[in-house]
Design a protein around this motif. Sequence first.
Motif, PDB file in Angstrom:
ATOM      1  N   ASP A 113     -25.355 -42.929 -42.178  1.00  0.00           N
ATOM      2  CA  ASP A 113     -25.686 -42.646 -40.776  1.00  0.00           C
ATOM      3  C   ASP A 113     -27.037 -43.259 -40.405  1.00  0.00           C
ATOM      4  OD1 ASP A 113     -26.937 -40.863 -42.524  1.00  0.00           O
ATOM      5  OD2 ASP A 113     -26.478 -39.057 -41.364  1.00  0.00           O
ATOM      6  N   PHE A 116     -27.088 -47.049 -40.112  1.00  0.00           N
ATOM      7  CA  PHE A 116     -26.447 -47.488 -38.868  1.00  0.00           C
ATOM      8  C   PHE A 116     -27.394 -47.292 -37.686  1.00  0.00           C
ATOM      9  CE2 PHE A 116     -24.170 -45.926 -35.058  1.00  0.00           C
ATOM     10  CZ  PHE A 116     -23.633 -47.142 -34.638  1.00  0.00           C
ATOM     11  N   LEU A 117     -28.103 -46.168 -37.685  1.00  0.00           N
ATOM     12  CA  LEU A 117     -28.954 -45.831 -36.527  1.00  0.00           C
ATOM     13  C   LEU A 117     -30.186 -46.732 -36.418  1.00  0.00           C
ATOM     14  CD1 LEU A 117     -28.769 -41.933 -36.776  1.00  0.00           C
ATOM     15  CD2 LEU A 117     -27.859 -43.323 -34.901  1.00  0.00           C
ATOM     16  N   GLU A 118     -30.644 -47.289 -37.542  1.00  0.00           N
ATOM     17  CA  GLU A 118     -31.832 -48.158 -37.495  1.00  0.00           C
ATOM     18  C   GLU A 118     -31.473 -49.475 -36.813  1.00  0.00           C
ATOM     19  OE1 GLU A 118     -33.877 -46.343 -41.533  1.00  0.00           O
ATOM     20  OE2 GLU A 118     -33.463 -48.487 -41.408  1.00  0.00           O
ATOM     21  N   GLU A 119     -31.955 -49.613 -35.586  1.00  0.00           N
ATOM     22  CA  GLU A 119     -31.470 -50.735 -34.769  1.00  0.00           C
ATOM     23  C   GLU A 119     -31.829 -52.114 -35.312  1.00  0.00           C
ATOM     24  OE1 GLU A 119     -31.987 -49.444 -30.417  1.00  0.00           O
ATOM     25  OE2 GLU A 119     -32.088 -47.654 -31.681  1.00  0.00           O
ATOM     26  N   LEU A 123     -26.589 -53.218 -38.275  1.00  0.00           N
ATOM     27  CA  LEU A 123     -25.436 -52.957 -39.128  1.00  0.00           C
ATOM     28  C   LEU A 123     -24.446 -52.065 -38.386  1.00  0.00           C
ATOM     29  CD1 LEU A 123     -27.252 -52.172 -42.503  1.00  0.00           C
ATOM     30  CD2 LEU A 123     -25.843 -54.185 -42.025  1.00  0.00           C
ATOM     31  N   LEU A 125     -21.295 -49.258 -38.457  1.00  0.00           N
ATOM     32  CA  LEU A 125     -21.011 -48.116 -39.322  1.00  0.00           C
ATOM     33  C   LEU A 125     -20.046 -48.551 -40.441  1.00  0.00           C
ATOM     34  CD1 LEU A 125     -21.909 -45.220 -39.439  1.00  0.00           C
ATOM     35  CD2 LEU A 125     -20.130 -44.620 -37.812  1.00  0.00           C
ATOM     36  N   GLU A 126     -19.163 -49.456 -40.121  1.00  0.00           N
ATOM     37  CA  GLU A 126     -18.243 -49.975 -41.140  1.00  0.00           C
ATOM     38  C   GLU A 126     -19.053 -50.639 -42.255  1.00  0.00           C
ATOM     39  OE1 GLU A 126     -17.946 -50.329 -37.747  1.00  0.00           O
ATOM     40  OE2 GLU A 126     -16.543 -48.649 -37.849  1.00  0.00           O
ATOM     41  N   ARG A 129     -20.941 -48.109 -44.389  1.00  0.00           N
ATOM     42  CA  ARG A 129     -19.990 -47.420 -45.272  1.00  0.00           C
ATOM     43  C   ARG A 129     -19.581 -48.291 -46.442  1.00  0.00           C
ATOM     44  NH1 ARG A 129     -16.301 -45.132 -40.427  1.00  0.00           N
ATOM     45  NH2 ARG A 129     -17.141 -43.030 -40.314  1.00  0.00           N
ATOM     46  N   THR A 155     -21.700 -39.451 -43.518  1.00  0.00           N
ATOM     47  CA  THR A 155     -20.615 -39.361 -42.525  1.00  0.00           C
ATOM     48  C   THR A 155     -19.387 -38.644 -43.085  1.00  0.00           C
ATOM     49  OG1 THR A 155     -19.640 -41.518 -43.055  1.00  0.00           O
ATOM     50  CG2 THR A 155     -21.316 -41.481 -41.314  1.00  0.00           C
ATOM     51  N   GLU A 156     -19.288 -38.564 -44.420  1.00  0.00           N
ATOM     52  CA  GLU A 156     -18.164 -37.835 -45.007  1.00  0.00           C
ATOM     53  C   GLU A 156     -18.465 -36.352 -45.204  1.00  0.00           C
ATOM     54  OE1 GLU A 156     -16.282 -41.472 -47.741  1.00  0.00           O
ATOM     55  OE2 GLU A 156     -17.258 -39.777 -48.717  1.00  0.00           O
ATOM     56  N   ILE A 158     -20.811 -34.458 -43.693  1.00  0.00           N
ATOM     57  CA  ILE A 158     -21.587 -33.832 -42.620  1.00  0.00           C
ATOM     58  C   ILE A 158     -21.120 -32.415 -42.292  1.00  0.00           C
ATOM     59  CG2 ILE A 158     -20.185 -34.977 -40.805  1.00  0.00           C
ATOM     60  CD1 ILE A 158     -23.953 -34.232 -40.518  1.00  0.00           C
ATOM     61  N   ASN A 188     -34.062 -44.016 -30.897  1.00  0.00           N
ATOM     62  CA  ASN A 188     -32.834 -43.376 -30.426  1.00  0.00           C
ATOM     63  C   ASN A 188     -32.742 -41.937 -30.950  1.00  0.00           C
ATOM     64  OD1 ASN A 188     -31.010 -43.173 -32.818  1.00  0.00           O
ATOM     65  ND2 ASN A 188     -31.209 -45.418 -32.825  1.00  0.00           N
ATOM     66  N   ILE A 189     -31.977 -41.117 -30.227  1.00  0.00           N
ATOM     67  CA  ILE A 189     -31.960 -39.673 -30.501  1.00  0.00           C
ATOM     68  C   ILE A 189     -31.255 -39.338 -31.824  1.00  0.00           C
ATOM     69  CG2 ILE A 189     -32.183 -39.047 -28.064  1.00  0.00           C
ATOM     70  CD1 ILE A 189     -29.185 -38.435 -27.975  1.00  0.00           C
ATOM     71  N   GLY A 190     -30.515 -40.284 -32.363  1.00  0.00           N
ATOM     72  CA  GLY A 190     -29.906 -40.073 -33.678  1.00  0.00           C
ATOM     73  C   GLY A 190     -30.960 -40.111 -34.780  1.00  0.00           C
TER      74      GLY A 190
ATOM     75  N   ARG B 159     -17.337 -33.283 -38.491  1.00  0.00           N
ATOM     76  CA  ARG B 159     -17.060 -34.469 -39.307  1.00  0.00           C
ATOM     77  C   ARG B 159     -16.180 -35.459 -38.550  1.00  0.00           C
ATOM     78  NH1 ARG B 159     -14.031 -35.400 -45.174  1.00  0.00           N
ATOM     79  NH2 ARG B 159     -14.155 -37.658 -44.996  1.00  0.00           N
ATOM     80  N   TYR B 162     -18.440 -37.167 -35.893  1.00  0.00           N
ATOM     81  CA  TYR B 162     -19.781 -37.653 -36.260  1.00  0.00           C
ATOM     82  C   TYR B 162     -19.963 -39.170 -36.105  1.00  0.00           C
ATOM     83  CZ  TYR B 162     -24.257 -37.688 -38.821  1.00  0.00           C
ATOM     84  OH  TYR B 162     -25.574 -37.839 -39.185  1.00  0.00           O
ATOM     85  N   LEU B 166     -22.876 -40.720 -33.701  1.00  0.00           N
ATOM     86  CA  LEU B 166     -23.882 -41.712 -34.099  1.00  0.00           C
ATOM     87  C   LEU B 166     -23.884 -42.894 -33.135  1.00  0.00           C
ATOM     88  CD1 LEU B 166     -23.280 -41.717 -37.971  1.00  0.00           C
ATOM     89  CD2 LEU B 166     -25.221 -40.693 -36.766  1.00  0.00           C
ATOM     90  N   ALA B 169     -25.471 -41.730 -29.956  1.00  0.00           N
ATOM     91  CA  ALA B 169     -26.901 -41.453 -30.171  1.00  0.00           C
ATOM     92  C   ALA B 169     -27.706 -42.744 -30.254  1.00  0.00           C
ATOM     93  CB  ALA B 169     -27.095 -40.627 -31.446  1.00  0.00           C
ATOM     94  N   LYS B 170     -27.103 -43.761 -30.855  1.00  0.00           N
ATOM     95  CA  LYS B 170     -27.812 -45.038 -31.003  1.00  0.00           C
ATOM     96  C   LYS B 170     -28.070 -45.701 -29.646  1.00  0.00           C
ATOM     97  CE  LYS B 170     -27.599 -49.203 -33.917  1.00  0.00           C
ATOM     98  NZ  LYS B 170     -26.821 -49.873 -34.975  1.00  0.00           N
ATOM     99  N   VAL B 172     -28.816 -43.974 -26.862  1.00  0.00           N
ATOM    100  CA  VAL B 172     -29.649 -43.130 -25.998  1.00  0.00           C
ATOM    101  C   VAL B 172     -31.025 -42.991 -26.644  1.00  0.00           C
ATOM    102  CG1 VAL B 172     -29.888 -40.862 -24.895  1.00  0.00           C
ATOM    103  CG2 VAL B 172     -27.594 -41.843 -25.255  1.00  0.00           C
ATOM    104  N   ASN B 173     -32.044 -43.507 -25.986  1.00  0.00           N
ATOM    105  CA  ASN B 173     -33.356 -43.359 -26.609  1.00  0.00           C
ATOM    106  C   ASN B 173     -34.092 -42.137 -26.067  1.00  0.00           C
ATOM    107  OD1 ASN B 173     -34.605 -44.122 -24.222  1.00  0.00           O
ATOM    108  ND2 ASN B 173     -34.803 -46.262 -24.850  1.00  0.00           N
ATOM    109  N   ILE B 192     -32.466 -32.369 -29.175  1.00  0.00           N
ATOM    110  CA  ILE B 192     -32.647 -33.738 -28.678  1.00  0.00           C
ATOM    111  C   ILE B 192     -31.415 -34.581 -28.969  1.00  0.00           C
ATOM    112  CG2 ILE B 192     -34.000 -35.865 -29.014  1.00  0.00           C
ATOM    113  CD1 ILE B 192     -36.480 -33.977 -29.157  1.00  0.00           C
ATOM    114  N   LEU B 193     -30.776 -34.329 -30.105  1.00  0.00           N
ATOM    115  CA  LEU B 193     -29.524 -35.043 -30.395  1.00  0.00           C
ATOM    116  C   LEU B 193     -28.358 -34.544 -29.550  1.00  0.00           C
ATOM    117  CD1 LEU B 193     -27.958 -37.084 -32.284  1.00  0.00           C
ATOM    118  CD2 LEU B 193     -27.194 -35.042 -33.506  1.00  0.00           C
TER     119      LEU B 193
END
Lengths: 380, 380
Positions: A113, A116-119, A123, A125-126, A129, A155-156, A158, A188-190, B159, B162, B166, B169-170, B172-173, B192-193
Amino acid sequence: MVFGSVSPWEVTGPVDYDRLIEEFGTQRLDENLVKELESLAGESHYMLRRKIYYSHRDLDLVLKDFREGRGFFLYTGRGPSGPMHIGHMIPFHFTQWLQKRFKVNVYIQLTDDEKFLEEKRRLSLEETRRWSYENALDIIAVGFDPDRTFIFQDTEYIRNIYPAVLKVAKKVNLSTARAVFGFSLSTNIGLILFPAIQIVPTFFERKRCLIPAAIDQDPYWRVQRDIAESLGYKKAAAIHSKFIPPLTGFQGKMSSSAPESAIYLSDPPDVVRTKVMKYAFSGGQPTAELHRKLGGNPEIDVPFQWLYMFLEEDDSEVERIREEYRSGRMLTGELKEILIKKVNEYLEIHRQRREEAKELINTFKYDGKLAKEMWERVID
Amino acid sequence: MVFGSVSPWEVTGPVDYDRLIEEFGTQRLDENLVKELESLAGESHYMLRRKIYYSHRDLDLVLKDFREGRGFFLYTGRGPSGPMHIGHMIPFHFTQWLQKRFKVNVYIQLTDDEKFLEEKRRLSLEETRRWSYENALDIIAVGFDPDRTFIFQDTEYIRNIYPAVLKVAKKVNLSTARAVFGFSLSTNIGLILFPAIQIVPTFFERKRCLIPAAIDQDPYWRVQRDIAESLGYKKAAAIHSKFIPPLTGFQGKMSSSAPESAIYLSDPPDVVRTKVMKYAFSGGQPTAELHRKLGGNPEIDVPFQWLYMFLEEDDSEVERIREEYRSGRMLTGELKEILIKKVNEYLEIHRQRREEAKELINTFKYDGKLAKEMWERVID
């Protein structure tokens, strides 16, 4: 090293490890504590003797818990953003050694997760993973105990951790998160929630959690330590390592974004040779004549440091190399040949074990003894 | 109303519904669109005729999609923070009517995570889960189609959503989240999330999503509409209702924190009588004599407004009451008696259906036709 780059600062310049102890407010790992750890472990470890692990939080309490029968557990992780290099392996080998000596559970988080969130990583999500799978094989190859190790991918897993994630998240406000992790308005909020997800595994057992990790991950545990007791858990303990220097120079840590600075676990022997010969930063003199006369400087020589920090376990051999090199009797090319041989031996064994890991991955992730228990639990 | 109080402003003073349309940039629900909706539905609905639903976004496109065979789906929800009152039921009844007339799927989110994270509520996760169960029974009692309705509780279904959480969330900053939802430095990182978690169900199908909800929930859908197309989905459509006024006065909406301002679905007949007699804000005159002479004001009279907005479907009956009251022939006490009778009839039927709902809850949550499909899916 573990979990990658959501750290408050990036390792780029030369590292002042003493300053980090002061700045983070951690304890120096002194001789007495190392002796006690090794005595309880029943053997010594070269990374302790050589102060590759050099700082800690509450390791003394971990050992006290162990001595008095309360036990402890280990937690580490990996941000699956790409292929793993040799530097990534240090905490896993050390964690595996602790597991073997103390017969304790190990939890390994794969943060698909987060990566993926690090812009900046761009990357999907596929992709994170897929890297979770690839990296898990490398980690399993280290030799963890399949009955006592649980590898879980965010992601599995969570649903099982979500109640605890909420409880942690409720204790951490934006102000703290910004101060500790340096979030800005463009974050981002994630990613802002993510610290809660990295903290939760420290609550997988009521026992004390010990985290072997490079020192740049300490801010997560500082937040954990602020909130753990109010949630009925123990403050996490940590044992902090130095960074293995990049091949290209004795500064900072290896980076996946500069491929020439690292030896990947998948590099074939000829690529290892080329990288070491071409890029390895040397502490030797400009010419063989001068080197014979003045000697080399092993303290800034990356091939020597890699041997010392990770690849040459034998103390007398590593001291022999240091002395030969310092005296000028050993030339830079010869030292590089020793490193190439050691790296390729390591990678050869790694490749075999990694193949075997393909048969074991479901045991570690889903149906091994500990894994099965963890899938039946909700962390609350 | 739906999802509770993470709205950018709280409804407290008198509501200027025209101003809200301007402020939020929504469309007025005009006669032509209402006619088209009713014509496709095959019948009229009193909440449309009476402009209780009075604003929308893209409802015209929803109807176009339906006419041209692309269909649509419905999404609403509930923040399980306590017992439900009569005002909470309006969007569920209207949604159920839309489902019945258009034969479409309905997704109902129970945000047990959000209501735990809201600190002012002081609810444990165990409590928000218990309210999720209790509220689900009230919602099921409305009469949704068990084959076409999926009720899901965030901590249970996380799950499956999720990966989509993500991805949202990615996009929305923190800057957007602060501007739209008014987060401050003291807001916890879980809340926030949360907008990402409320947005994801709008992506449960590739069809257009229509959300019947009170207008204060619009900010969530504004964020959804900014990012939906970049994720390969359609912008969510909405149909916005006015608030049913609190019993105590024609201002704002009913609040669970002021028990005298609301009739709970669990209130027994004598409590209903006491609350209406004691607290219902009246548009009548101070004395019966004056009332007979000057007449009452149904526009500010809460018993009349409750009948008009929700409890008396029959137009001629509601107009008869309005006229009788305005003319002074009907006294405040008589009007209150009509309301008490209507409320108690409604609650009597509700209690029966709620008992039956206990047998149906697993169908809606886990093993009904749509529920089963949804548990097998991961929203990606």
